[in-house]
Design a protein around this motif. Structure first.
Motif, PDB file in Angstrom:
ATOM      1  N   PHE A 107      30.365  40.507 109.111  1.00 24.05           N
ATOM      2  CA  PHE A 107      29.996  41.895 109.380  1.00 24.05           C
ATOM      3  C   PHE A 107      28.739  42.317 108.621  1.00 24.05           C
ATOM      4  CE2 PHE A 107      30.012  46.381 108.288  1.00 24.05           C
ATOM      5  CZ  PHE A 107      30.108  46.968 109.542  1.00 24.05           C
ATOM      6  N   GLY A 108      28.684  41.989 107.337  1.00 25.17           N
ATOM      7  CA  GLY A 108      27.536  42.403 106.538  1.00 25.17           C
ATOM      8  C   GLY A 108      26.223  41.881 107.083  1.00 25.17           C
ATOM      9  N   GLU A 109      26.204  40.631 107.495  1.00 23.81           N
ATOM     10  CA  GLU A 109      24.984  40.047 108.050  1.00 23.81           C
ATOM     11  C   GLU A 109      24.648  40.662 109.398  1.00 23.81           C
ATOM     12  OE1 GLU A 109      24.937  35.495 106.618  1.00 23.81           O
ATOM     13  OE2 GLU A 109      26.802  36.119 107.578  1.00 23.81           O
ATOM     14  N   ARG A 110      25.674  40.945 110.187  1.00 27.59           N
ATOM     15  CA  ARG A 110      25.430  41.603 111.476  1.00 27.59           C
ATOM     16  C   ARG A 110      24.852  42.993 111.267  1.00 27.59           C
ATOM     17  NH1 ARG A 110      30.793  39.982 112.668  1.00 27.59           N
ATOM     18  NH2 ARG A 110      31.411  42.173 112.993  1.00 27.59           N
ATOM     19  N   SER A 111      25.320  43.681 110.221  1.00 32.36           N
ATOM     20  CA  SER A 111      24.816  45.035 109.968  1.00 32.36           C
ATOM     21  C   SER A 111      23.332  45.004 109.604  1.00 32.36           C
ATOM     22  CB  SER A 111      25.628  45.711 108.858  1.00 32.36           C
ATOM     23  OG  SER A 111      25.338  45.175 107.589  1.00 32.36           O
ATOM     24  N   LEU A 112      22.899  43.989 108.889  1.00 32.65           N
ATOM     25  CA  LEU A 112      21.485  43.866 108.547  1.00 32.65           C
ATOM     26  C   LEU A 112      20.651  43.576 109.791  1.00 32.65           C
ATOM     27  CD1 LEU A 112      21.721  41.813 105.233  1.00 32.65           C
ATOM     28  CD2 LEU A 112      21.489  44.278 105.506  1.00 32.65           C
ATOM     29  N   HIS A 165      20.656  52.844 119.329  1.00 31.05           N
ATOM     30  CA  HIS A 165      19.493  53.163 118.504  1.00 31.05           C
ATOM     31  C   HIS A 165      19.764  54.279 117.496  1.00 31.05           C
ATOM     32  CE1 HIS A 165      16.783  51.338 121.816  1.00 31.05           C
ATOM     33  NE2 HIS A 165      16.925  50.484 120.820  1.00 31.05           N
ATOM     34  N   VAL A 166      20.997  54.779 117.433  1.00 28.33           N
ATOM     35  CA  VAL A 166      21.331  55.817 116.450  1.00 28.33           C
ATOM     36  C   VAL A 166      21.428  55.149 115.076  1.00 28.33           C
ATOM     37  CG1 VAL A 166      23.028  57.520 115.724  1.00 28.33           C
ATOM     38  CG2 VAL A 166      22.529  57.213 118.171  1.00 28.33           C
ATOM     39  N   PRO A 167      20.595  55.548 114.124  1.00 32.41           N
ATOM     40  CA  PRO A 167      20.522  54.801 112.868  1.00 32.41           C
ATOM     41  C   PRO A 167      21.608  55.107 111.843  1.00 32.41           C
ATOM     42  CG  PRO A 167      18.883  56.554 112.886  1.00 32.41           C
ATOM     43  CD  PRO A 167      19.542  56.569 114.243  1.00 32.41           C
ATOM     44  N   GLY A 168      22.228  56.286 111.889  1.00 34.70           N
ATOM     45  CA  GLY A 168      23.094  56.737 110.804  1.00 34.70           C
ATOM     46  C   GLY A 168      24.106  55.736 110.309  1.00 34.70           C
ATOM     47  N   LEU A 169      25.091  55.404 111.145  1.00 27.79           N
ATOM     48  CA  LEU A 169      26.164  54.514 110.701  1.00 27.79           C
ATOM     49  C   LEU A 169      25.667  53.095 110.461  1.00 27.79           C
ATOM     50  CD1 LEU A 169      29.161  55.661 112.945  1.00 27.79           C
ATOM     51  CD2 LEU A 169      28.679  56.261 110.565  1.00 27.79           C
ATOM     52  N   VAL A 170      24.711  52.648 111.279  1.00 28.53           N
ATOM     53  CA  VAL A 170      24.171  51.303 111.110  1.00 28.53           C
ATOM     54  C   VAL A 170      23.472  51.177 109.757  1.00 28.53           C
ATOM     55  CG1 VAL A 170      22.497  49.633 111.987  1.00 28.53           C
ATOM     56  CG2 VAL A 170      23.932  50.900 113.584  1.00 28.53           C
ATOM     57  N   TYR A 171      22.637  52.144 109.428  1.00 28.77           N
ATOM     58  CA  TYR A 171      21.924  52.101 108.154  1.00 28.77           C
ATOM     59  C   TYR A 171      22.906  52.227 106.985  1.00 28.77           C
ATOM     60  CZ  TYR A 171      17.226  52.428 110.204  1.00 28.77           C
ATOM     61  OH  TYR A 171      16.056  52.171 110.869  1.00 28.77           O
ATOM     62  N   HIS A 172      23.900  53.097 107.140  1.00 30.73           N
ATOM     63  CA  HIS A 172      24.898  53.271 106.079  1.00 30.73           C
ATOM     64  C   HIS A 172      25.648  51.956 105.839  1.00 30.73           C
ATOM     65  CE1 HIS A 172      28.107  56.218 104.288  1.00 30.73           C
ATOM     66  NE2 HIS A 172      27.843  55.210 103.476  1.00 30.73           N
ATOM     67  N   ALA A 173      26.090  51.342 106.928  1.00 33.46           N
ATOM     68  CA  ALA A 173      26.842  50.089 106.803  1.00 33.46           C
ATOM     69  C   ALA A 173      25.996  48.987 106.193  1.00 33.46           C
ATOM     70  CB  ALA A 173      27.366  49.658 108.173  1.00 33.46           C
ATOM     71  N   SER A 174      24.735  48.897 106.601  1.00 27.50           N
ATOM     72  CA  SER A 174      23.874  47.839 106.064  1.00 27.50           C
ATOM     73  C   SER A 174      23.602  48.069 104.575  1.00 27.50           C
ATOM     74  CB  SER A 174      22.564  47.765 106.847  1.00 27.50           C
ATOM     75  OG  SER A 174      21.770  48.920 106.649  1.00 27.50           O
ATOM     76  N   SER A 175      23.458  49.334 104.170  1.00 18.43           N
ATOM     77  CA  SER A 175      23.242  49.628 102.748  1.00 18.43           C
ATOM     78  C   SER A 175      24.476  49.275 101.927  1.00 18.43           C
ATOM     79  CB  SER A 175      22.889  51.106 102.567  1.00 18.43           C
ATOM     80  OG  SER A 175      21.653  51.405 103.186  1.00 18.43           O
ATOM     81  N   LEU A 176      25.657  49.586 102.462  1.00 18.68           N
ATOM     82  CA  LEU A 176      26.889  49.203 101.763  1.00 18.68           C
ATOM     83  C   LEU A 176      26.976  47.691 101.622  1.00 18.68           C
ATOM     84  CD1 LEU A 176      29.519  51.628 103.372  1.00 18.68           C
ATOM     85  CD2 LEU A 176      28.466  51.789 101.096  1.00 18.68           C
ATOM     86  N   SER A 177      26.584  46.974 102.671  1.00 22.46           N
ATOM     87  CA  SER A 177      26.627  45.515 102.624  1.00 22.46           C
ATOM     88  C   SER A 177      25.702  44.969 101.545  1.00 22.46           C
ATOM     89  CB  SER A 177      26.233  44.936 103.989  1.00 22.46           C
ATOM     90  OG  SER A 177      27.168  45.317 104.972  1.00 22.46           O
ATOM     91  N   MET A 178      24.555  45.627 101.367  1.00 26.66           N
ATOM     92  CA  MET A 178      23.587  45.148 100.374  1.00 26.66           C
ATOM     93  C   MET A 178      24.094  45.341  98.939  1.00 26.66           C
ATOM     94  SD  MET A 178      19.790  46.025 101.893  1.00 26.66           S
ATOM     95  CE  MET A 178      20.081  47.773 102.163  1.00 26.66           C
TER      96      MET A 178
END
Length: 403
Positions: free
Chosen positions: A322-327, A377-390
């Motif tokens: 999941f984390g890699e997919r979020s990035l 293309h909605v960035p909110g949840l995608v960006y949030h999830a990718s930041s959590l993964s990082m």
């Protein structure tokens, strides 16, 4: 193509045919928009050049192309007309998912005609009610792109109980396949500011019977069991759904941005400003145009390199968590936004004549903004999830469905 990257024979043929038909595709752009759907000739061109078959299984006349090649073909078409490119990215992804479908429904759809198109949408706006041998299915969906030219649809659904009440703890997302005879296309339901030519109309289903074998669970597309169950060895089919589905849509948006840039440059070449100075001699405009062009190119490279790297990793046996997919999704979303912001910079320096309805630039401008509104293309949840993964924090469940 990336420098030094080999091109498959099928993809090379598709690219050549797109180039041969480019002027015809572009000329049909205003026709598509006036019709509110893809013109029949525009659809025929897509069938002729083979873009929609690039991810289709070879057993049914498809090319099983590298997803990068399909993305580049989508960009090339979208640079000529946004609506036609959008159909390449939306309808073109469905043959990829068809590779995971039960052989019985594959044969129903393509057994006699490999050119049959499958549409969507995937939003779970219907409910499956279990009955003997399958399900009773009802619902209404928006945004069925290219639906006038499709004979089957993938429709998103929630699994329900025996009374047709959705099971929500947790929700069970299902993709349902059904033929044209089982649904109604709502005419005059696509009145929008951009991408008018896609004909993304509403769909209504009323108590259709769905055999068990015409369903695919969303979970199987995410966890990889779909391709394992079918014994698929081509890495194209081992890619995560969250990488392939957004790829076609963002590719179309970036292609539109490239088209907007091309029309802007052609227009600016001989343009004279109100001050009497030629635009080519205005360093401020030329700087802004170069900067926008660099941003569009960066968007293209980011998207294509991302899918290429993922393909290579999958081919080597790697599974994406999941984390890699979020990035990956973060970079894909960012590429779309970067390209559209660049188009805004171009348009702001095109003068009032660039916004006349007989100038193609304004249509590309409207189309690219409409493409950016798609849910992927909605960035909110995608960006949030990718930041959590990082920072090594597990993302909660509500962030996961689009990743």
């Amino acid at each position: 193509m990336r420098e030094g990257t080999a091109v498959s024979p099928h993809a090379s043929d598709v690219f050549a045919k797109i180039a041969e038909r480019a002027e015809e595709i572009a000329a049909l752009g205003p026709v598509n928009e006036a019709l509110g759907r893809l013109d029949d000739q525009a659809a025929k061109i897509l069938r002729d050049v083979g873009v929609i078959k690039m991810l289709q299984p070879a057993a049914y006349g498809g090319y099983e192309s590298h997803p990068r090649e399909w993305a580049e073909a989508t960009m090339a078409v979208a640079a000529q007309d946004g609506a036609t490119g959008w159909i390449c990215g939306i309808v073109g992804v469905h043959p990829w998912e068809m590779a995971f479908a039960d052989p019985r429904v594959q044969e129903e759809i393509w057994g006699e005609d490999h050119e049959v198109w499958v549409g969507s949408p995937y939003a779970p706006m219907g409910v499956l009610k279990p009955v003997d041998g399958g399900y009773e299915f009802s619902g209404r969906w928006q945004f069925s792109s290219g639906t006038d030219h499709c004979d089957w649809l993938f429709l998103g659904a929630l699994m329900g109980d025996k009374d047709g009440v959705p099971l929500l703890d947790p929700p069970q997302l299902i993709h349902v396949l059904l033929p044209r005879s089982d649904y109604t296309i709502v005419e005059d339901s696509w009145d929008v500011v951009g991408l008018k030519g896609t004909g993304s109309k509403d769909i209504i289903v009323e108590k259709a019977f769905i055999p068990d074998y015409r369903t695919i669970t969303y979970t199987s597309l995410v966890d990889g069991s779909a391709w394992r169950d079918r014994g698929l060895t081509n890495p194209t089919y081992q890619m995560p759904f969250s990488a392939i589905f957004p790829l076609g849509i963002t590719s179309a948006v970036i292609g539109m941005a490239e088209g907007a840039l091309a029309h802007h440059l052609a227009y600016q070449k001989g343009r004279v400003q109100i001050t009497g100075r030629k635009v080519k001699d205005d360093p401020y405009v030329m700087y802004a145009v170069a900067d926008a062009a660099a941003e569009i190119h960066a968007s293209r490279v980011t998207l294509l390199d991302g899918v290429s790297q993922m393909y290579d990793a999958v081919a080597a046996g790697k599974e994406y968590e999941f984390g890699e997919r979020s990035l990956s999704r973060r970079n894909q979303v960012a590429a779309a936004w970067r390209a559209v912001r660049a188009v805004d910079e171009i348009v702001a320096r095109s003068g009032g004549n660039g916004m006349r309805m007989d100038h193609p630039l304004q249509r590309f401008w409207r189309d690219v903004h409409m493409g950016l509104t798609h849910a992927i293309h909605v960035p909110g949840l995608v960006y949030h999830a990718s930041s959590l993964s990082m920072i090594d924090v597990e993302a909660p469940g509500y962030m996961r469905p689009m990743i």
